[in-house]
Design an enzyme around this catalytic site. Structure first.
Site, mmCIF file in Angstrom:
data_model
loop_
_atom_site.group_PDB
_atom_site.id
_atom_site.type_symbol
_atom_site.label_atom_id
_atom_site.label_comp_id
_atom_site.label_asym_id
_atom_site.label_seq_id
_atom_site.Cartn_x
_atom_site.Cartn_y
_atom_site.Cartn_z
ATOM 1 N N GLU A 36 0.850 -1.186 0.000
ATOM 2 C CA GLU A 36 0.000 0.000 0.000
ATOM 3 C C GLU A 36 0.888 1.240 0.000
ATOM 4 O OE1 GLU A 36 -2.735 0.384 3.288
ATOM 5 O OE2 GLU A 36 -3.722 2.073 2.359
ATOM 6 N N GLY B 58 3.219 2.214 10.750
ATOM 7 C CA GLY B 58 3.005 1.498 11.996
ATOM 8 C C GLY B 58 2.751 0.022 11.752
ATOM 9 N N ALA B 59 1.840 -0.267 10.817
ATOM 10 C CA ALA B 59 1.482 -1.652 10.534
ATOM 11 C C ALA B 59 0.616 -1.690 9.285
ATOM 12 C CB ALA B 59 0.710 -2.259 11.706
ATOM 13 N N MET B 60 0.468 -2.903 8.727
ATOM 14 C CA MET B 60 -0.239 -3.044 7.452
ATOM 15 C C MET B 60 -1.141 -4.272 7.453
ATOM 16 S SD MET B 60 -0.765 -1.854 4.452
ATOM 17 C CE MET B 60 -1.949 -2.656 3.377
ATOM 18 N N GLU B 61 -2.354 -4.059 6.962
ATOM 19 C CA GLU B 61 -3.432 -5.046 7.088
ATOM 20 C C GLU B 61 -3.506 -6.078 5.976
ATOM 21 O OE1 GLU B 61 -3.795 -1.782 6.208
ATOM 22 O OE2 GLU B 61 -5.489 -1.499 4.842
ATOM 23 N N ASN B 62 -2.404 -6.427 5.309
ATOM 24 C CA ASN B 62 -2.425 -7.410 4.220
ATOM 25 C C ASN B 62 -3.303 -8.612 4.563
ATOM 26 O OD1 ASN B 62 -0.081 -5.885 3.205
ATOM 27 N ND2 ASN B 62 0.942 -6.895 4.908
ATOM 28 N N GLU C 172 -5.540 -3.131 12.499
ATOM 29 C CA GLU C 172 -5.211 -3.929 11.306
ATOM 30 C C GLU C 172 -6.132 -5.141 11.192
ATOM 31 O OE1 GLU C 172 -3.541 -2.149 9.536
ATOM 32 O OE2 GLU C 172 -2.430 -0.928 10.963
ATOM 33 N N HIS D 187 -9.514 -4.092 9.801
ATOM 34 C CA HIS D 187 -9.505 -3.820 8.360
ATOM 35 C C HIS D 187 -9.968 -5.035 7.563
ATOM 36 C CE1 HIS D 187 -8.029 0.131 7.401
ATOM 37 N NE2 HIS D 187 -6.856 0.002 7.992
ATOM 38 N N GLU E 101 -9.747 3.920 6.269
ATOM 39 C CA GLU E 101 -8.935 4.344 7.418
ATOM 40 C C GLU E 101 -9.768 5.053 8.494
ATOM 41 O OE1 GLU E 101 -6.323 3.042 7.940
ATOM 42 O OE2 GLU E 101 -5.521 2.437 5.999
HETATM 43 N N1 BES Z 1 -3.130 0.751 5.830
HETATM 44 C C1 BES Z 1 -2.371 1.382 6.850
HETATM 45 C C2 BES Z 1 -0.891 1.278 6.651
HETATM 46 C C3 BES Z 1 -0.336 2.152 5.553
HETATM 47 C C4 BES Z 1 -0.363 3.489 5.676
HETATM 48 C C5 BES Z 1 0.228 1.639 4.432
HETATM 49 C C6 BES Z 1 0.178 4.283 4.675
HETATM 50 C C7 BES Z 1 0.732 2.422 3.436
HETATM 51 C C8 BES Z 1 0.721 3.758 3.551
HETATM 52 C C9 BES Z 1 -2.676 0.787 8.215
HETATM 53 O O1 BES Z 1 -3.931 0.215 8.340
HETATM 54 C C10 BES Z 1 -2.634 1.919 9.189
HETATM 55 O O2 BES Z 1 -3.487 2.744 9.133
HETATM 56 N N2 BES Z 1 -1.607 1.949 10.021
HETATM 57 C C11 BES Z 1 -1.371 3.034 10.922
HETATM 58 C C12 BES Z 1 -1.609 2.644 12.333
HETATM 59 C C13 BES Z 1 -3.052 2.651 12.694
HETATM 60 C C14 BES Z 1 -3.303 2.105 14.055
HETATM 61 C C15 BES Z 1 -3.691 4.013 12.619
HETATM 62 C C16 BES Z 1 0.065 3.428 10.729
HETATM 63 O O3 BES Z 1 0.805 2.685 10.117
HETATM 64 O O4 BES Z 1 0.432 4.503 11.182
HETATM 65 ZN ZN ZN Z 2 -5.500 1.528 8.610
#
Ligand code: BES
Ligand code: ZN
Length: 868
Positions: A126, A266-270, A303, A306, A325
């Site tokens: 992503e 922070g993390a990714m929901e693959n 995640e 999602h 989001e």
């Molecule tokens: N889908 C996002 C991760 C992401 C963000 C991938 C931008 C690529 C580009 C994930 O679900 C997300 O929102 N992660 C947040 C943490 C969350 C608890 C708000 C992050 O990574 O900051």
């Molecule tokens: Zn997210």
């Protein structure tokens, strides 16, 4: 999606469905850090409404090895690849495309696509990283089913993970092995993931409400796996909560989570294979604070959640980003509120909104929850998309009530399952379930800027009429000079002289729903008749309307409202307002009232310690800065410090008493009572340390700490208030945790946020030391991100040294990892609101970056920052 226009922007209005669908994707990887080969077989079908279009697939930094259609190799003349897209003309119709490409994971410093983190191979796709892995329609509305084959050397890559369910494993010759995965759910490529390497796991098997046996695994470096148990528990809590609260089950046989030390976000929901920044997985009480544990739980939940809001129902295009989001932040915040304290969770959210999102909405980078154009989508993972987006969903929830909202969500999931949806689809489901017209509500998505509500009151002592006028106004933002009124749920309460609630409903032209009025026009009036005296009014309890409230109440009224109000968020807010008045207007009455109110709270043995701890945290720099026209950071922080020093001196005895009283309860354990006790003690310590030059109390807490929550807070106090024991404590801490990058990031954070302009020298020293690892996003954030966002005094140093510290690193960081660089550049968003000379400093620094930043990410941001 569509290509950019001549203005360099992709426009929402230009959306066209894909000319070619991809029904099935069969990928095979021969993994190697230096040269990975990817073979992709794509089952293609033209959109019957757009026949005869060329096939155009995205692809970046791919070495093309071969192209074949229906098993027959294509001559070089039949296709073109210009480094951005593969183009094939004259395809007959439905067919199978096979491409083979080579990529270079070890050379990938951007951490987008397939890259190496230590000895692991990982992906991050992503938003548009999949095109760096193979040729594909890299857009979220193309959703094949997937089969993924991974092959790698068994010794070095014993664990091979991909999306979906594992279906086969076998040994190959020459020390390699193979693992095959199938993801039967239609899934866009931004949710593709693989992870390979020497990983160990904690595991737990659960039976879902629908009767599916699911294996939950959290994977990490074998040395770290002992610190994964808490995250594993959080996965199970998330799964159960989504079953209970939203009726959503899990839909694969395994749910894998992998912790990585090098991860931009922070993390990714693959799908079925979440990949996490290790900081949101690894925790035990010796190395992680209570705040870390809570953040881990909420990111794990985010995640996990999602899987329905984002994966099963995905996005038509990236303009709809907040549909996954914002909605998922709303869902994860409800999860945390249900599991812990709803009030505390809300207070924390209000702090982030006021301190950060409101500033974004008022600054150079302001944009609507659904932008209508972008140059680089990575720059739109913002507080507005996330936090304001979640607030807008919360507004809808407040207007509809839990039951109708749930019916709307059920409908949204049912109608859009396996599809790529828009915010219109979301509103249509809620409109159908509620019978409401949500067209005015939709303005929340298209209008940028924080709404302002101005409340004026009038009491006529002769008639007993009490009239309240509510005016709403949304200020102009870049590109949006004029705004329309929004739908706002405003909660209210009136109290009589004895503090009893006045329950009579007001006369008004707006719809009333219990103790809530639904504002839809630029102005509404509320009138109560026949009151004996002017009541005490409270507006916007629970912060249900995410607005700036302008309601001129006296310090005495605010103080009374802290006493009589039952809503804890509103009580907390009364204290915040008193503090803001005391700091910004040097209002002595406000300072006195705040002092009295805090003294009451500290001596109230029945008060919830977690709530008292929140009340002890006064508005931060960002929140205060948002409330003034021209920001003089030094003066503002001096005024804040003066108030804090005075209160700390006067309240020293009750602060110390609370600190002592909770010593026992603060011991260990992650139960709410122990966490609350530690929160209150650390809040008291932070006050007491400011007026204790010896640092005795902080030193004792450091020496006898029972957890990182105690140790970290004590070290922070020692460093920030210049205690004599600070250098020795820092050295001891550094030694003790030198092998742990996450804990190292913590001490770096304390060092660079020391509230003294001389902290610039400490940052300089870190940048010159072996601690500086510019390829690691966590470390860049620890040094520069914490400095920029968490040290307003030094960052805004009058001589511009703070700005330069960050700016001078940007060209090199941009060349390494554009997303990390762009985040830091975005930290200049408030520059136009700075007072005189500092603003000139900031402008010169931004001008000086022109031409030195090469990525689309940074170039887009820099242009917006300078143009605004
Ligand atoms: N889908 C996002 C991760 C992401 C963000 C991938 C931008 C690529 C580009 C994930 O679900 C997300 O929102 N992660 C947040 C943490 C969350 C608890 C708000 C992050 O990574 O900051
Ligand atoms: Zn997210």
């Amino acid at each position: 999606m569509s290509p950019p226009r001549d203005d360099g922007h992709v426009h929402l209005a230009d959306y066209v469905p894909p000319a070619w669908r991809i029904l099935h994707a069969d990928l095979a990887f021969d993994l190697d850090p230096d040269a990975t080969e990817v073979r992709a077989r794509l089952v293609l079908e033209p959109d019957p409404d757009q026949p005869g279009q060329p096939l155009v697939l995205d692809g970046e930094e791919l070495t093309l090895l071969s192209v074949a259609i229906d098993g027959r190799g294509l001559d070089a003349g039949r296709y073109t690849y210009d480094g951005r897209a593969l183009r094939i003309e004259g395809l007959p119709g439905a067919c199978e495309l096979e491409t083979r490409v080579r990529i270079h994971p070890a050379g990938n410093t951007r951490l987008e696509g397939l890259y190496t983190s230590g000895r692991l191979l990982l992906t991050q796709c992503e938003a548009e990283g999949f095109r760096r892995i193979t040729f594909f329609a890299d857009r979220p509305d193309v959703m094949p089913r997937w089969r993924i084959t991974l092959r790698a050397a068994r010794e070095r890559y014993p664990v091979l993970l991909a999306n979906g369910n594992p279906v086969a494993r076998r040994e190959l010759d020459d020390g390699r092995h193979e693992s095959v995965w199938e993801n039967p759910h239609p899934t866009p490529c931004y949710l593709f993931a693989i992870a390979a390497g020497e990983l160990d796991r904690v595991t737990h098997s659960v039976r879902t409400a629908e009767g599916r046996q699911v294996e939950l695994n959290v994977w990490a470096d074998p040395a770290d796996v002992a610190r994964c148990e808490y995250a594993l528990g959080a996965v199970e809590r998330s799964l159960r909560w989504d079953e209970r609260r939203f009726g959503r089950g899990y839909d694969l046989d395994v749910f894998n989570v992998v912790a990585a030390q090098d991860f931009t976000m922070g993390a990714m929901e693959n799908k079925g294979l979440n990949i996490f920044n290790a900081r949101y997985i690894l925790a035990d009480e010796a190395t992680a604070t209570d705040a870390d544990f809570l953040a881990i739980e909420s990111v794990v939940a985010h995640e996990y959640l999602h899987n329905w809001s984002g994966n099963r129902v995905t996005l038509r295009d990236w303009f709809q980003l907040s549909l996954k989001e914002g909605l998922t932040v709303f869902r994860d915040s409800e999860f945390s509120a249900d599991l812990h304290s709803r009030a505390i969770k809300r207070i924390e959210a209000v702090r982030v909104l006021r301190g950060r999102q409101f500033a974004e909405d008022a600054g150079a980078l302001a944009h609507p929850v659904r932008p209508d154009r972008y140059r680089e989508i990575s720059n739109f993972y913002t507080l507005t998309i996330y936090e304001k987006g979640a607030e807008v969903i919360r507004v809808l929830h407040t207007l509809l009530g839990e039951d109708v909202f749930r019916a709307g969500m059920d409908r949204y999931f049912a109608d859009n399952d396996g599809r790529a949806a828009t915010l219109e689809d979301f509103l249509a489901a809620h409109a159908a379930a509620s019978g409401r017209d949500l067209s005015q509500f939709a303005r929340w998505f298209s209008q940028a800027g924080t709404p302002e509500l101005t409340i004026t009151e009038d009491f006529n002592a002769a008639t007993g009429d009490y009239t309240v006028t509510v005016d709403q106004h949304v200020p102009p933002t870049p590109g949006q000079p004029d705004k329309q009124p929004l739908v706002l749920p405003l909660r209210f309460a009136l109290y009589d002289a004895a503090g009893a609630a006045i329950t009579a409903a007001p006369e008004t032209d707006a719809a009333i729903n219990g103790a809530m009025v639904e504002l839809v026009a630029a102005r509404h009036a509320l009138r109560w008749r026949g009151l004996r005296a002017k009541p005490l009014a409270a507006f916007n309890q629970g912060f249900a309307a995410p607005v700036k409230l302008r309601f001129a109440q006296s310090p005495a009224e605010l103080a009374r409202s802290v006493r009589v109000e039952r809503d804890p968020v509103h009580r907390w807010d009364g204290l915040q307002r008193l503090a803001t008045r005391a700091i910004l207007s040097r209002d002595a009455d406000a300072a006195d009232a705040l002092e009295a109110a805090l003294a009451d709270l500290l001596t109230d043995a029945a008060a919830d310690p977690a709530f008292v701890a929140e009340c002890l945290v006064l508005p931060d720099f960002d929140t205060l800065a948002d409330a003034v026209d021209a920001v003089d950071p030094g003066a503002l922080l001096d005024a804040r410090d003066a108030l804090l020093d005075r209160l700390a001196r006067v309240l020293a005895a009750p602060l110390q008493a609370r600190y002592d009283a909770f010593a026992e309860a603060a011991g260990q354990g992650l139960d709410g009572a122990a966490m609350a006790a530690r929160a209150l003690r650390n809040a008291c310590l932070a006050w007491l340390a400011r007026v204790d030059a010896s640092g005795r109390l902080a030193q004792r807490q450091f020496d006898t700490a029972r957890s990182m929550t105690e140790r970290g807070a004590a070290l922070r106090c020692l460093l920030h208030f210049g205690a004599p024991g600070a250098p020795a404590a820092l050295a001891a801490f550094r030694e003790q945790f030198a092998a742990d990058p996450l804990v190292t990031d913590k001490w770096i954070g304390f060092v660079v946020t020391r509230p003294d302009i001389a902290a610039c020298d400490d940052v300089e020293a870190l940048l010159a030391s072996s601690w500086w690892k510019p390829a690691n996003p966590n470390r860049v954030r620890a040094v520069l991100g914490n400095f920029q966002r968490g040290n307003p005094r030094a960052f805004h140093r009058a001589d511009g040294a703070g700005f330069r510290l960050v700016a001078e690193r940007l060209p090199a960081l941009d060349a390494t990892n554009p997303q990390v660089a762009a985040r830091l550049l975005g930290g200049f968003e408030g520059w136009r609101r700075l007072a005189g000379p500092l603003r000139a400093q900031a402008r010169a620094i931004l001008d000086g970056l022109d031409g030195r930043l090469v990525s689309p990410d940074c170039r887009d941001l820099l242009a917006r920052l300078r143009d605004s």
